[in-house]
Structure formats: structure tokens, C-alpha cells
Design an enzyme around this catalytic site. Structure first.
Site, mmCIF file in Angstrom:
data_model
loop_
_atom_site.group_PDB
_atom_site.id
_atom_site.type_symbol
_atom_site.label_atom_id
_atom_site.label_comp_id
_atom_site.label_asym_id
_atom_site.label_seq_id
_atom_site.Cartn_x
_atom_site.Cartn_y
_atom_site.Cartn_z
ATOM 1 N N CYS A 128 3.734 8.105 -89.843
ATOM 2 C CA CYS A 128 5.027 8.951 -89.924
ATOM 3 C C CYS A 128 4.280 9.886 -90.719
ATOM 4 O O CYS A 128 3.816 9.585 -91.992
ATOM 5 C CB CYS A 128 6.149 8.548 -90.540
ATOM 6 S SG CYS A 128 7.509 9.606 -90.837
ATOM 7 N N CYS A 131 3.028 15.733 -86.893
ATOM 8 C CA CYS A 131 4.428 14.973 -86.609
ATOM 9 C C CYS A 131 4.052 14.231 -85.557
ATOM 10 O O CYS A 131 3.693 14.347 -84.445
ATOM 11 C CB CYS A 131 5.376 16.003 -86.215
ATOM 12 S SG CYS A 131 7.048 15.144 -85.903
HETATM 13 N N1 DGL Z 1 8.204 10.709 -87.725
HETATM 14 C C1 DGL Z 1 8.220 12.207 -88.493
HETATM 15 C C2 DGL Z 1 7.017 12.586 -88.953
HETATM 16 O O1 DGL Z 1 5.975 12.374 -88.162
HETATM 17 C C3 DGL Z 1 9.145 12.955 -87.542
HETATM 18 C C4 DGL Z 1 10.769 12.727 -87.498
HETATM 19 C C5 DGL Z 1 11.608 12.540 -88.623
HETATM 20 O O2 DGL Z 1 11.677 13.573 -89.212
HETATM 21 O O3 DGL Z 1 11.852 11.476 -89.235
HETATM 22 O O4 DGL Z 1 7.039 13.658 -89.819
#
Ligand code: DGL
Length: 284
Positions: free
Chosen positions: A73, A185
């Protein structure tokens, strides 16, 4: 230890793009995935909350016996990777999604690049900081594209609105003359083709999937933690809050149907389902 699983976590389902990349690149390795669906999106949370969630998730994955952890993430990598590296130093190796992507950019001699990410990732300034410390002359333009992750998670494929939203973000004037765009992301690889189409192939669109899998592979080799050949491979997928929609979305991100198990939060910890399917709290 080498027989144990690779632990992978994300705010929700998006990190399954990274998990899938690792499963494909390292078919001999087992995976335990944790998606913090009770707290998503992390992109709108404070760094303090993201750090607290991330610490408890790493403890959960250690409790499950993982040999290495991947923070799949960007928002959690930006807010918590430094802290987690300190907290769990000498206990478990932790890989984030930012460093491998930054290293990939460093190998190309770009003059100007763009980054799209959640608010948490952009406001952390971590990508810009790391990129500029390696290449002080690089121009980096970041844009928080808050609505994209939600749209992708909703599998919102009504083309005119989807295209309009993507185009609206990408037409950000400061993106003029960029040579590459970083998809910072976990969700954005799912709209890669639309992003490439917008620039008609004139810029490079980079995501972290292949480089994170390569970093995991190298780290396992270096630490002598590669799974022995021929071992039984088992993947487990946990979420902290279950809905049938998460199960459907998980399929979209992982490519195949996957059964989700629930490991809910209680008093700041994650309840670990035991073999007998009873719940107990991790002892700190
Ligand atoms: N998984 C998050 C990221 O890569 C995106 C989704 C979220 O904001 O939780 O930043």
C-alpha cells in the site's frame, strides 16, 4: 523459516495487485494477505492512524508465522515504512512499495516525471524526497487523485464518466512535458490502459508490481529464506471486515476468485482465527 509464507498487507483489496505479481513471479511461495477493509481508505487517514493500523497488522502477520512482510500500500508505505523498519528491525524483513519504484525511476535519466497517488501519499512528500535525493535535477510533479481508487473499487465502468474523471486528472497543466507517470497507488494498474491511451503512448507509465516482486525475490535469496522446491503452496486472504462486495472486488484485483477469511479488530489488535476457528487476541 523458509517454508513460511510471505505476509502482504494493504488498506483493503488494492494490494492484491501486488500479491498477484508476487504469486506469479514466485510460484513456489505461500502468501498470507491482510486487507484492512474495516479502515479503508488509508489515503484519507492521518499518518498516526495509518502507523497504528500498520503496526498491529505486522504483529498479526508475525503471529501467523510470516517470514517477510510486504507493505502493499503506497499510503502505508509513505506513512509507516520507516517506523515499521525501526520497530521490527532484527525481527522480520519488511519491504515497501516505494523504494523499488524509486530505484526503477533512478535507472532512467528522466528530466521530468509526474506522480498520481492518494492524498496521504502525496502529502507525505516521501516520493519527491527520495527521488530528489538521488536525482536533484529531476522535476517531480505530484497530484492527489482521490476519487480514482474509489471509482476502481466500485468497478465503475460506465465509460463516459470514468474516462472524464481520468482525463480530468491527467490534464493537470503541470503534467505538460512529463516523460513518465508513476502509478503510486495499488489500484491504478487496473486503469493503466486508459492512462496510456490518454497519452497515446508518448510517455512511460510505471507501476510497482514487477519491481516489488523482484525485490521480494532478491531479499529472500539474500537471506536464505526462499521456499524449498516442491513444497505445498497455500495462499490465505484475510480482511478485517467482510462484505460480499469485497469478495467480488477481490476477484477483480487478483484475477481469480479467492475466498476471504475474516480477522476483525478488537481493542487495537487483530483477532487471529485459530486452527479450531476460535478467536484469540495477539499477545504483544
Ligand atoms: N492502497 C492505497 C494506496 O496504495 C489506496 C487505497 C486507500 O486509500 O486505502 O495508497
Amino acid at each position: 523459516m523458509s517454508k513460511e509464507a510471505i505476509g502482504i498487507f494493504d488498506s483493503g483489496i488494492g494490494g492484491l495487485t501486488i500479491a498477484r505479481g508476487i504469486a506469479e513471479a514466485l510460484p513456489n511461495e505461500s502468501i498470507i494477505y491482510f486487507g484492512d477493509t474495516a479502515h479503508l481508505p488509508y489515503g484519507d487517514k492521518s499518518a498516526t492512524s495509518i502507523r497504528n493500523y500498520s503496526t498491529a497488522i505486522v504483529e498479526f502477520l508475525i503471529q501467523k508465522g510470516c517470514k517477510l512482510i510486504v507493505i502493499a500500500c503506497n499510503s502505508a508505505s509513505a506513512a509507516a515504512s520507516k517506523l515499521l523498519a525501526e520497530q521490527f528491525s532484527g525481527i522480520i524483513p519488511i519491504i515497501n512499495v516505494i523504494d523499488p519504484l524509486v530505484e526503477k525511476v533512478e535507472k532512467e535519466a528522466y528530466a521530468k516525471i509526474g506522480i498520481i497517488a492518494t492524498r496521504a501519499t502525496v502529502h507525505s512528500g516521501v516520493y519527491v524526497q527520495r527521488l530528489l535525493s538521488a536525482q536533484p535535477n529531476l522535476t517531480v510533479v505530484s497530484l492527489a487523485t482521490g476519487l480514482l481508487a474509489q471509482m476502481i473499487e466500485e468497478n465503475y465502468i460506465q465509460n463516459t464518466v470514468r474516462r472524464a474523471l481520468i482525463h480530468n486528472y491527467l490534464s493537470y497543466p503541470d503534467f505538460d512535458d512529463i516523460e513518465a507517470l508513476l502509478l503510486a497507488c495499488t489500484h491504478y494498474p487496473l486503469i493503466r490502459s486508459e492512462i496510456e491511451e490518454y497519452w497515446e503512448g508518448n510517455i512511460q507509465v510505471l507501476d510497482a508490481i514487477d519491481v516489488v516482486a523482484a525485490t521480494v525475490s532478491t531479499t529472500l535469496k539474500q537471506l536464505g529464506l526462499e521456499a524449498p522446491l516442491g513444497q505445498v503452496v497455500e495462499h490465505q486472504f484475510y480482511v478485517s471486515d467482510y462484505t460480499p462486495t469485497f469478495e467480488q472486488t477481490a476477484q477483480l484485483f487478483y484475477g481469480t476468485e479467492i475466498p476471504l477469511k475474516v480477522a476483525p479488530w478488537q481493542n487495537g489488535h487483530i483477532l487471529v482465527p485459530s486452527i479450531e476457528d476460535k478467536l484469540f487476541i495477539i499477545n504483544k
